[in-house]
Scaffold this motif. Structure first.
Motif, PDB file in Angstrom:
ATOM      1  N   ARG A 444       0.841  -1.220   0.000  1.00 11.52           N
ATOM      2  CA  ARG A 444       0.000   0.000   0.000  1.00 11.52           C
ATOM      3  C   ARG A 444       0.861   1.249   0.000  1.00 11.52           C
ATOM      4  O   ARG A 444       0.540   2.241  -0.687  1.00 11.52           O
ATOM      5  N   ASP A 445       1.986   1.210   0.712  1.00 10.57           N
ATOM      6  CA  ASP A 445       2.877   2.386   0.776  1.00 10.57           C
ATOM      7  C   ASP A 445       3.502   2.708  -0.580  1.00 10.57           C
ATOM      8  O   ASP A 445       3.875   3.857  -0.839  1.00 10.57           O
ATOM      9  N   THR A 446       3.621   1.701  -1.447  1.00  8.74           N
ATOM     10  CA  THR A 446       4.217   1.951  -2.761  1.00  8.74           C
ATOM     11  C   THR A 446       3.264   2.699  -3.686  1.00  8.74           C
ATOM     12  O   THR A 446       3.688   3.240  -4.709  1.00  8.74           O
ATOM     13  N   GLY A 447       1.950   2.676  -3.363  1.00 14.85           N
ATOM     14  CA  GLY A 447       0.975   3.375  -4.186  1.00 14.85           C
ATOM     15  C   GLY A 447       0.556   2.611  -5.431  1.00 14.85           C
ATOM     16  O   GLY A 447      -0.077   3.183  -6.325  1.00 14.85           O
ATOM     17  N   HIS A 448       0.870   1.340  -5.507  1.00 14.96           N
ATOM     18  CA  HIS A 448       0.503   0.517  -6.671  1.00 14.96           C
ATOM     19  C   HIS A 448      -0.945   0.059  -6.489  1.00 14.96           C
ATOM     20  O   HIS A 448      -1.217  -0.947  -5.836  1.00 14.96           O
ATOM     21  N   ARG A 449      -1.917   0.802  -7.100  1.00 16.37           N
ATOM     22  CA  ARG A 449      -3.333   0.602  -6.826  1.00 16.37           C
ATOM     23  C   ARG A 449      -3.832  -0.804  -7.196  1.00 16.37           C
ATOM     24  O   ARG A 449      -4.608  -1.402  -6.447  1.00 16.37           O
ATOM     25  N   GLU A 450      -3.407  -1.328  -8.334  1.00 14.49           N
ATOM     26  CA  GLU A 450      -3.890  -2.652  -8.761  1.00 14.49           C
ATOM     27  C   GLU A 450      -3.461  -3.735  -7.783  1.00 14.49           C
ATOM     28  O   GLU A 450      -4.262  -4.607  -7.399  1.00 14.49           O
ATOM     29  N   LEU A 451      -2.194  -3.692  -7.379  1.00 14.05           N
ATOM     30  CA  LEU A 451      -1.715  -4.702  -6.432  1.00 14.05           C
ATOM     31  C   LEU A 451      -2.361  -4.529  -5.067  1.00 14.05           C
ATOM     32  O   LEU A 451      -2.631  -5.520  -4.376  1.00 14.05           O
ATOM     33  N   VAL A 452      -2.614  -3.273  -4.684  1.00 15.22           N
ATOM     34  CA  VAL A 452      -3.280  -3.023  -3.400  1.00 15.22           C
ATOM     35  C   VAL A 452      -4.680  -3.622  -3.413  1.00 15.22           C
ATOM     36  O   VAL A 452      -5.105  -4.273  -2.452  1.00 15.22           O
ATOM     37  N   ARG A 453      -5.437  -3.416  -4.511  1.00 15.34           N
ATOM     38  CA  ARG A 453      -6.792  -3.980  -4.595  1.00 15.34           C
ATOM     39  C   ARG A 453      -6.752  -5.516  -4.556  1.00 15.34           C
ATOM     40  O   ARG A 453      -7.544  -6.147  -3.870  1.00 15.34           O
ATOM     41  N   GLU A 454      -5.801  -6.106  -5.324  1.00 18.97           N
ATOM     42  CA  GLU A 454      -5.701  -7.564  -5.353  1.00 18.97           C
ATOM     43  C   GLU A 454      -5.349  -8.114  -3.975  1.00 18.97           C
ATOM     44  O   GLU A 454      -5.970  -9.065  -3.486  1.00 18.97           O
ATOM     45  N   ALA A 455      -4.360  -7.487  -3.323  1.00 19.95           N
ATOM     46  CA  ALA A 455      -3.943  -7.955  -2.002  1.00 19.95           C
ATOM     47  C   ALA A 455      -5.042  -7.737  -0.972  1.00 19.95           C
ATOM     48  O   ALA A 455      -5.263  -8.582  -0.093  1.00 19.95           O
ATOM     49  N   GLY A 456      -5.748  -6.622  -1.077  1.00 22.17           N
ATOM     50  CA  GLY A 456      -6.837  -6.350  -0.136  1.00 22.17           C
ATOM     51  C   GLY A 456      -7.960  -7.374  -0.260  1.00 22.17           C
ATOM     52  O   GLY A 456      -8.511  -7.832   0.762  1.00 22.17           O
ATOM     53  N   ARG A 457      -8.309  -7.748  -1.482  1.00 25.30           N
ATOM     54  CA  ARG A 457      -9.355  -8.774  -1.665  1.00 25.30           C
ATOM     55  C   ARG A 457      -8.918 -10.122  -1.080  1.00 25.30           C
ATOM     56  O   ARG A 457      -9.721 -10.832  -0.451  1.00 25.30           O
TER      57      ARG A 457
END
Length: 482
Positions: A444-457
């Motif tokens: 999340r700190d990197t700001g990579h939105r796609e990976l954040v959404r995937e990891a959050g799911r």
């Protein structure tokens, strides 16, 4: 005396499929195609004896052998004549029949001189009874049908003779040597070029034999010439490099090392000596010599082109690699023990280039890089080690190394979002949700939105499966804000 090269060991991880296929082809042909030969010969002998042809031909055959000894200079025929007379004296009609039926030059002699050798009634009877036996039975025997007859060579028989054998002993002996030599030459050339070279050696071997046996009606069968070609290729690949040879002398056997090509003239000399001195043994010595010359010639003349050995062939054997690695690793560890970190790093880097499949080397490079966590090298070695642990499926080591880097180097040289994401997946497989959440925070700190959404799911689903709804809802709400 027997000498065969024994430098390479068989790697069953990469079996010599073409060599095994050639062995199977020879075996199948011998069993199913040549399997008809005993039946054909038995039938021919029965017809021959039933019609009393042995009584007609035996006196002529004795005269024929005496003529060859006297006029043609066939000294080897003396042994045949003595054996024939012993068989006649013993009254062994079946053995006499086999001898005369299988002597193709004798049949041709009878055919050409029947007007002189037989009276009118005998001639007519012989023609009506003997010729069909020869044409319909004897000529159908595999050696005459597909063997190489020097007096009647053809493109077909130059190849087909290589897959025929004179008996189980002949077959098994050739298959053993084909395997012992073939797997090394196949490793050098690859299956396609190996097959082509094998057949070419057999053809050249047959041509040499034909040249020295011109006019002979005795067929040549067997893979010995092709296998001799493998021996010639084997030593030519190594050139003057010293390799290991196995030798057998009487009841004594052992190994010795010698320049590979230096043994080639020894082999050829032995075949030439046997050809001139050994007499009639039924062994095609000149075919062997021709195969040796053909195999070595192919590699020496075309070894830098079409028949060049593959790079993998020249790689050292596993035992030799292990010995060299142990030696070099000890040198690197000795520099490390002296705390000469610069020299140790150079030696471990050289080891890593030569042995990229040895993770222990990379672990040492990581530990050396960790001495200066402020340098970019520490981040590089960490990433390499994390990828290595992923390949080796060692999640515990991966998570330990990642957390260590967070403490020492993340603040100076941060890892990429993808690297943190891989750690998250590894933590979930280990059922370590605490580390997974920590990795998610880094993603999340990197700001990579796609990976954040995937990891959050993924985290929301994992907490949901464990009925940890507050945590699951926390991540679901977070996803809505992205």
């Amino acid at each position: 005396m027997l000498i065969i090269p024994a430098e390479k060991s068989l790697d069953w991880k990469n079996p010599p499929w073409m060599t095994l296929a050639l062995m199977l082809a020879c075996l199948v042909i011998f069993v199913f195609y040549q399997g008809k030969d005993p039946r054909l010969l038995h039938t021919a002998v029965q017809h021959y004896l039933d019609q009393g042809l042995d009584r007609l031909e035996a006196p002529i055959y004795e005269t024929y052998l005496e003529r060859e000894i006297r006029l043609e200079g066939e000294a080897d025929r003396r042994t045949d004549l003595e054996a024939f007379r012993e068989t006649v004296a013993a009254g062994e009609r079946a053995s006499l029949a086999v001898t005369m039926l299988m002597d193709r030059p004798f049949f041709d002699y009878l055919l050409a001189n029947r007007d002189l050798l037989m009276n009118g009634r005998q001639r007519q009877y012989w023609t009506e009874a003997r010729v069909p036996i020869q044409q319909n039975l004897i000529n159908e025997i595999s050696a005459y049908e597909a063997g190489l007859v020097p007096a009647e060579p053809s493109l077909y028989t130059l190849v087909s003779y290589q897959f025929l054998h004179g008996g189980w002993g002949h077959l098994i002996g050739n298959l053993v040597f084909l395997f012992l030599l073939g797997f090394t030459v196949e490793k050098a050339l690859g299956p396609g070029r190996y097959l082509l070279a094998y057949l070419m050696c057999g053809v050249f071997s047959a041509l040499i034999y034909t040249g020295f046996s011109w006019g002979s009606k005795i067929p040549l069968v067997g893979a010995s010439g092709s296998i001799s070609g493998l021996m010639g290729m084997y030593v030519a690949f190594f050139g003057m490099r010293r390799i290991r040879f196995f030798y057998f002398l009487g009841v004594y056997f052992n190994y010795f090392r010698a320049p590979a090509l230096a043994i080639l003239p020894v082999w050829i000399g032995k075949e030439l000596y046997d050809y001139w001195a050994a007499g009639s043994t039924g062994i095609a010595y000149m075919a062997h010599a021709g195969g040796l010359v053909a195999g070595a010639g192919l590699i020496l003349l075309l070894g830098k082109g079409w028949f060049q050995a593959r790079e993998a062939f020249h790689e050292p054997e596993q035992e030799e690699q292990d010995r060299q690695f142990t030696h070099d690793y000890a040198d690197a560890m000795e520099a490390l023990a002296r705390m000469d970190f610069t020299l140790a790093r150079k030696r471990f880097e050289a080891l890593w280039r030569d042995y990229p499949d040895r993770p222990v080397v990379l672990e040492h490079l990581y530990q050396l890089a960790k001495l200066r966590p402020d340098l970019a090298e520490y981040r590089q070695r960490t990433r390499e080690l994390l990828n290595q642990y992923l390949k080796l499926q060692q999640p515990d080591n991966l998570l330990r190394t990642w957390q260590e880097y967070l403490e020492l180097g993340e603040a100076i040289h941060p890892l990429e979002a993808e690297e943190h994401n891989r750690v998250l997946f590894a933590a979930l497989r280990q059922d370590d949700l605490k580390v997974a959440e920590k990795a998610f925070a880094r993603v999340r700190d990197t700001g990579h939105r796609e990976l954040v959404r995937e990891a959050g799911r993924l985290l929301a689903d994992e907490f949901g499966k464990r009925r940890m709804e507050p945590k699951a809802n926390e991540y679901r709400l977070l996803l809505k804000t992205l």
